[in-house]
Motif scaffolding. Sequence first.
Motif, PDB file in Angstrom:
ATOM      1  N   MET A  66       9.277   2.377  10.468  1.00 53.35           N
ATOM      2  CA  MET A  66       9.425   2.031   9.094  1.00 53.35           C
ATOM      3  C   MET A  66      10.710   2.970   8.596  1.00 53.35           C
ATOM      4  O   MET A  66      11.260   2.436   7.811  1.00 53.35           O
ATOM      5  N   SER A  70      13.203   0.082   7.230  1.00 57.55           N
ATOM      6  CA  SER A  70      13.040  -0.178   5.694  1.00 57.55           C
ATOM      7  C   SER A  70      14.159   0.508   5.093  1.00 57.55           C
ATOM      8  O   SER A  70      14.508   1.400   5.333  1.00 57.55           O
ATOM      9  N   ASN A  77       7.865   2.658  -0.488  1.00 55.61           N
ATOM     10  CA  ASN A  77       7.046   1.425   0.012  1.00 55.61           C
ATOM     11  C   ASN A  77       5.481   1.317  -0.391  1.00 55.61           C
ATOM     12  O   ASN A  77       4.814   0.305  -0.917  1.00 55.61           O
ATOM     13  N   VAL A 371       7.608  -4.873   4.273  1.00 55.27           N
ATOM     14  CA  VAL A 371       8.124  -3.628   4.480  1.00 55.27           C
ATOM     15  C   VAL A 371       8.964  -3.615   5.983  1.00 55.27           C
ATOM     16  O   VAL A 371       9.859  -2.925   5.954  1.00 55.27           O
TER      17      VAL A 371
END
Length: 406
Positions: A66, A70, A77, A371
């Motif tokens: 992530m 992202s 998020n 995401v």
Amino acid sequence: MKIKIPFFQQLLSSFGPGLITAALVLGPGTITVCSNAGALTGYTMLWVIAVSSLFMISMTRVAAKMGCVSPVSLLTNIENNYGRIVAILVGFSVCFSCSGFQTGNTIGLGISLSELFGGSLPLWTVIFLIVTLVFIWTSNNFYSLLEKTMIFLVMIMIVAFVGNLFFIDIDGGSLLTGLIPSIPSPSDKALWIAVASTSFSVAGAAGQAYMVQGKKWKAEDLKKGLRDATFGILILSALGAIIIITSAAIMHPKGLTIKNAVDMALQLEPFLGSFGKWLFLIGLFATSFSSYVSNAALGGMFLCEALHLGKSINDRWVKVFASGILVLGTVIAIIFGSNPIQLIVFAQSMTIFGAPIVAVAILFLSNNKKVVGEYRNSHILNIVLAIATAWAIFISVNQLITLIQN
């Protein structure tokens, strides 16, 4: 013509966030709890390390993913997808866990320095607090300095404990039996919770997303980020297992118990004789310092972002909150540090209370297409993460029951 870089060189170039996460979790609490586990129960809690390793690797890899794919932070998020209240709960949960670890880190520094150089635990905790605050506030690139320091200190621990394995008599049968899950006796329940809590730090795993972004890794660096996360946690888990094995081989057969840092240092005598005490104390200082700084930085990042004041470990307000966590840990260590070993074990157990909500958030976010896009979890990984989340909830409930009963 594309030049193929050797795997080992790729591995070394990727080291960074994963080792910081390992240093974050491998503090004096891990050494103390694993030493106690080996001395009191032999090899029987090795399975806890093995299970925690699988869960920790999975959580850390997902957080690293992530962080790479992202453009915004983990808490951003969470707030964008599940609301500000959930983001605040996650931020404060991570900060709570880090504050619990911080007490053990502070005590570890105090007892290692007092044994090495004399003086009292309160004196050394205050001195080191001042030194660390200077370290944080005078560094123009806090992440770069932190990364180099952590790598060096983790290497010290590898030399100290791995080298010892070649000089001890290990019961292979009991070791293999210890890898089979078993129900702990009522008298060992608190210690089992402490081992599980210290070896499966969901807060540390969540921090990997921030460490990766601090490294400025992007989607094209994903393979490197996943490799880094895996090796960092493998190092952490291996060292925890080695400490249990060493203590089980040396202390358990003699019926020895852990009352202070010098008792734990007996583990290195087969390797280095009387010098083992000094190397152990240096190693205890190394893990205490590495976790001391990174825990405060992680707690500061999450708390700061929960309040919309910043998100990078180089931001001013993150340093303010990190400094506050350092001061709080020092105050608690001084006030309640009359029995430092027991306080470390208790503080490690308390950190699990912040884990469930963070684990649930990581599980949901890593499957959210908004995401992670095309990088959503596989079915197998989701099963592992779901079991890991249930494991964190189970440990938390058991710790709560233990607290009520006692």
